[in-house]
Design a protein around this motif. Structure first.
Motif, PDB file in Angstrom:
ATOM      1  N   PHE A 133       0.966  -1.354   0.023  1.00 37.23           N
ATOM      2  CA  PHE A 133      -0.244   0.128   0.070  1.00 37.23           C
ATOM      3  C   PHE A 133       0.970   1.309  -0.020  1.00 37.23           C
ATOM      4  CE2 PHE A 133      -2.117   3.443   2.351  1.00 37.23           C
ATOM      5  CZ  PHE A 133      -3.100   3.826   1.130  1.00 37.23           C
ATOM      6  N   SER A 134       1.970   1.296   0.643  1.00 31.72           N
ATOM      7  CA  SER A 134       2.721   2.499   0.826  1.00 31.72           C
ATOM      8  C   SER A 134       3.526   2.634  -0.280  1.00 31.72           C
ATOM      9  CB  SER A 134       3.638   2.313   2.198  1.00 31.72           C
ATOM     10  OG  SER A 134       4.489   3.224   2.224  1.00 31.72           O
ATOM     11  N   GLU A 135       3.883   1.564  -0.874  1.00 35.04           N
ATOM     12  CA  GLU A 135       4.939   1.557  -2.078  1.00 35.04           C
ATOM     13  C   GLU A 135       4.174   2.225  -3.185  1.00 35.04           C
ATOM     14  OE1 GLU A 135       6.317  -2.308  -2.584  1.00 35.04           O
ATOM     15  OE2 GLU A 135       7.515  -2.124  -0.828  1.00 35.04           O
ATOM     16  N   VAL A 136       2.720   1.787  -3.437  1.00 32.36           N
ATOM     17  CA  VAL A 136       1.861   2.219  -4.580  1.00 32.36           C
ATOM     18  C   VAL A 136       1.350   3.576  -4.362  1.00 32.36           C
ATOM     19  CG1 VAL A 136      -0.341   1.762  -5.799  1.00 32.36           C
ATOM     20  CG2 VAL A 136       1.129  -0.111  -5.338  1.00 32.36           C
ATOM     21  N   PHE A 137       1.218   3.774  -2.993  1.00 34.37           N
ATOM     22  CA  PHE A 137       0.772   5.214  -2.642  1.00 34.37           C
ATOM     23  C   PHE A 137       1.764   6.186  -3.184  1.00 34.37           C
ATOM     24  CE2 PHE A 137       1.017   8.934   0.022  1.00 34.37           C
ATOM     25  CZ  PHE A 137      -0.218   9.577  -0.288  1.00 34.37           C
ATOM     26  N   HIS A 138       3.173   5.819  -2.637  1.00 37.01           N
ATOM     27  CA  HIS A 138       4.187   6.710  -3.158  1.00 37.01           C
ATOM     28  C   HIS A 138       4.357   6.686  -4.600  1.00 37.01           C
ATOM     29  CE1 HIS A 138       5.607   8.150   0.892  1.00 37.01           C
ATOM     30  NE2 HIS A 138       5.230   6.758   1.238  1.00 37.01           N
ATOM     31  N   ARG A 139       4.065   5.772  -5.208  1.00 36.01           N
ATOM     32  CA  ARG A 139       4.308   5.877  -6.772  1.00 36.01           C
ATOM     33  C   ARG A 139       3.313   6.792  -7.435  1.00 36.01           C
ATOM     34  NH1 ARG A 139       4.442   6.439 -11.360  1.00 36.01           N
ATOM     35  NH2 ARG A 139       4.989   5.043 -13.020  1.00 36.01           N
ATOM     36  N   ILE A 140       2.067   6.731  -6.985  1.00 37.57           N
ATOM     37  CA  ILE A 140       1.053   7.535  -7.633  1.00 37.57           C
ATOM     38  C   ILE A 140       1.255   9.123  -7.150  1.00 37.57           C
ATOM     39  CG2 ILE A 140      -1.417   8.305  -6.986  1.00 37.57           C
ATOM     40  CD1 ILE A 140      -2.142   5.189  -7.026  1.00 37.57           C
ATOM     41  N   SER A 141       1.776   9.274  -5.768  1.00 38.18           N
ATOM     42  CA  SER A 141       2.105  10.386  -5.155  1.00 38.18           C
ATOM     43  C   SER A 141       3.225  11.158  -5.977  1.00 38.18           C
ATOM     44  CB  SER A 141       2.246  10.442  -3.852  1.00 38.18           C
ATOM     45  OG  SER A 141       2.715  11.618  -3.194  1.00 38.18           O
ATOM     46  N   TYR A 142       4.290  10.522  -6.270  1.00 35.62           N
ATOM     47  CA  TYR A 142       5.555  10.927  -6.965  1.00 35.62           C
ATOM     48  C   TYR A 142       5.046  11.543  -8.425  1.00 35.62           C
ATOM     49  CZ  TYR A 142       9.869  10.976  -9.182  1.00 35.62           C
ATOM     50  OH  TYR A 142      11.297  11.527  -9.886  1.00 35.62           O
ATOM     51  N   ASP A 143       4.055  10.805  -8.919  1.00 31.95           N
ATOM     52  CA  ASP A 143       3.783  11.264 -10.116  1.00 31.95           C
ATOM     53  C   ASP A 143       3.164  12.708 -10.262  1.00 31.95           C
ATOM     54  OD1 ASP A 143       4.685   9.312 -11.614  1.00 31.95           O
ATOM     55  OD2 ASP A 143       2.843   8.116 -11.878  1.00 31.95           O
ATOM     56  N   LYS A 144       2.470  13.238  -8.945  1.00 33.10           N
ATOM     57  CA  LYS A 144       1.817  14.399  -8.780  1.00 33.10           C
ATOM     58  C   LYS A 144       2.770  15.259  -8.198  1.00 33.10           C
ATOM     59  CE  LYS A 144      -2.611  12.570  -9.876  1.00 33.10           C
ATOM     60  NZ  LYS A 144      -3.867  12.207  -9.090  1.00 33.10           N
ATOM     61  N   ILE A 145       3.240  14.967  -7.100  1.00 31.68           N
ATOM     62  CA  ILE A 145       3.988  16.008  -6.435  1.00 31.68           C
ATOM     63  C   ILE A 145       5.472  15.731  -6.255  1.00 31.68           C
ATOM     64  CG2 ILE A 145       2.169  16.654  -4.700  1.00 31.68           C
ATOM     65  CD1 ILE A 145       3.525  14.905  -2.595  1.00 31.68           C
ATOM     66  N   GLY A 146       6.223  14.754  -7.131  1.00 31.92           N
ATOM     67  CA  GLY A 146       7.755  14.471  -7.214  1.00 31.92           C
ATOM     68  C   GLY A 146       8.148  14.019  -5.767  1.00 31.92           C
ATOM     69  N   THR A 147       9.238  14.582  -5.659  1.00 32.39           N
ATOM     70  CA  THR A 147       9.884  13.970  -4.541  1.00 32.39           C
ATOM     71  C   THR A 147       9.366  14.172  -3.126  1.00 32.39           C
ATOM     72  OG1 THR A 147      11.708  15.637  -4.420  1.00 32.39           O
ATOM     73  CG2 THR A 147      12.335  13.833  -5.793  1.00 32.39           C
ATOM     74  N   SER A 148       8.505  15.130  -2.779  1.00 29.34           N
ATOM     75  CA  SER A 148       7.795  15.759  -1.891  1.00 29.34           C
ATOM     76  C   SER A 148       7.107  14.404  -1.263  1.00 29.34           C
ATOM     77  CB  SER A 148       6.990  16.737  -1.984  1.00 29.34           C
ATOM     78  OG  SER A 148       7.744  17.947  -2.418  1.00 29.34           O
ATOM     79  N   THR A 149       6.822  13.445  -2.074  1.00 33.64           N
ATOM     80  CA  THR A 149       6.227  12.082  -1.406  1.00 33.64           C
ATOM     81  C   THR A 149       6.980  11.569  -0.284  1.00 33.64           C
ATOM     82  OG1 THR A 149       4.864  10.345  -1.999  1.00 33.64           O
ATOM     83  CG2 THR A 149       7.014  10.582  -3.049  1.00 33.64           C
ATOM     84  N   VAL A 150       8.376  11.881  -0.089  1.00 32.05           N
ATOM     85  CA  VAL A 150       9.056  11.042   0.761  1.00 32.05           C
ATOM     86  C   VAL A 150       8.801  11.663   2.109  1.00 32.05           C
ATOM     87  CG1 VAL A 150      10.748  10.438  -0.711  1.00 32.05           C
ATOM     88  CG2 VAL A 150      11.069  12.587   0.514  1.00 32.05           C
ATOM     89  N   GLN A 151       7.873  12.880   2.154  1.00 32.08           N
ATOM     90  CA  GLN A 151       7.788  13.334   3.501  1.00 32.08           C
ATOM     91  C   GLN A 151       6.245  12.662   4.156  1.00 32.08           C
ATOM     92  OE1 GLN A 151       7.972  17.783   3.673  1.00 32.08           O
ATOM     93  NE2 GLN A 151       9.349  17.749   2.270  1.00 32.08           N
ATOM     94  N   SER A 152       5.689  11.607   3.530  1.00 31.14           N
ATOM     95  CA  SER A 152       4.751  11.055   3.825  1.00 31.14           C
ATOM     96  C   SER A 152       5.065   9.728   4.565  1.00 31.14           C
ATOM     97  CB  SER A 152       3.662  11.034   2.904  1.00 31.14           C
ATOM     98  OG  SER A 152       2.669   9.961   3.328  1.00 31.14           O
ATOM     99  N   ARG A 153       4.402   9.272   5.568  1.00 35.11           N
ATOM    100  CA  ARG A 153       4.646   7.771   6.141  1.00 35.11           C
ATOM    101  C   ARG A 153       3.291   7.145   5.977  1.00 35.11           C
ATOM    102  NH1 ARG A 153       6.489   8.048  11.864  1.00 35.11           N
ATOM    103  NH2 ARG A 153       5.260  10.058  11.721  1.00 35.11           N
ATOM    104  N   ALA A 154       2.676   7.161   4.850  1.00 36.85           N
ATOM    105  CA  ALA A 154       1.544   6.534   4.634  1.00 36.85           C
ATOM    106  C   ALA A 154       1.810   5.096   4.974  1.00 36.85           C
ATOM    107  CB  ALA A 154       1.033   6.741   3.231  1.00 36.85           C
ATOM    108  N   THR A 155       0.878   4.357   5.512  1.00 40.25           N
ATOM    109  CA  THR A 155       1.105   2.959   5.785  1.00 40.25           C
ATOM    110  C   THR A 155      -0.429   2.127   5.659  1.00 40.25           C
ATOM    111  OG1 THR A 155       1.978   1.464   7.333  1.00 40.25           O
ATOM    112  CG2 THR A 155       0.925   3.460   8.230  1.00 40.25           C
ATOM    113  N   GLY A 156      -0.389   1.030   5.718  1.00 42.12           N
ATOM    114  CA  GLY A 156      -1.432   0.149   5.539  1.00 42.12           C
ATOM    115  C   GLY A 156      -1.505  -1.204   6.487  1.00 42.12           C
ATOM    116  N   GLY A 157      -2.368  -1.652   6.985  1.00 40.50           N
ATOM    117  CA  GLY A 157      -2.476  -2.950   7.379  1.00 40.50           C
ATOM    118  C   GLY A 157      -3.694  -3.701   7.740  1.00 40.50           C
TER     119      GLY A 157
END
Length: 185
Positions: free
Chosen positions: A104-128
């Protein structure tokens, strides 16, 4: 490739939304409102919507209550995933996970990267998963909520989504608990 199998029925799930914020109320909570609207537009049931302060105990109390509630299938939180001193949502929720959903986190960051670039690394989105309840921890921006819902959660929470989806495995999320009862009982 993924697709919707129209021969399968749509099965609504019950989703609770938790906004983590020291400054928001339900009236001005744009991220929670974004999720609530998308949940209902997709045909699911909004099982609850609350706000908790940026406090580990407060966040955990709401999530534990919903995890124990059989009328809640999915919990989505928004807010508190950054790196500031007040951002404690992952610390509050991740210890509750029985199984972590790294994808979940990996795919979220992939989608986010396409929209906001490297700023996605500032999120600790997670799932479980905890007590047969899916839990997703999202950043507190409406844009991040839209990205996670539209790009991951909407399709995965649709029983018709192929080749697989979260809904079809819901009845099996607590197999480990049932096996234990069978062995001991």
């Amino acid at each position: 490739m993924s697709r919707i199998d129209e021969s399968r029925p749509f099965i609504p799930v019950r989703i609770a939304v938790l906004t983590v914020s020291d400054t928001r109320a339900l009236e001005d909570d744009r991220s929670g409102a974004t999720l609530a609207a998308r949940i209902e537009e997709a045909g699911h049931t909004l099982a609850g919507r609350e706000i908790a302060t940026d406090d580990v105990a407060a966040i955990r109390a709401v999530v534990q209550r919903w995890v124990a509630d059989e009328t809640v299938d999915v919990i989505i939180s928004t807010g508190g995933t950054g790196f500031t001193g007040r951002d404690v949502t992952p610390e509050a929720i991740e210890p509750l996970f029985e199984k972590r959903m790294d994808g979940f986190s990996e795919v979220f960051h992939r989608i986010s990267y396409d929209k906001i670039g490297t700023s996605t690394v500032q999120s600790r989105a997670t799932g479980g998963v905890a007590n047969a309840t899916y839990i997703f921890v999202l950043p507190g921006s409406p844009g991040a909520c839209k990205d996670a819902w539209d790009g991951i959660l909407k399709p995965q929470l649709d029983y018709r989504h192929m080749p697989c989806n979260f809904v079809e495995i819901m009845p099996r999320l607590d197999e480990h608990l049932k096996r234990g009862k069978l062995r001991n009982g």
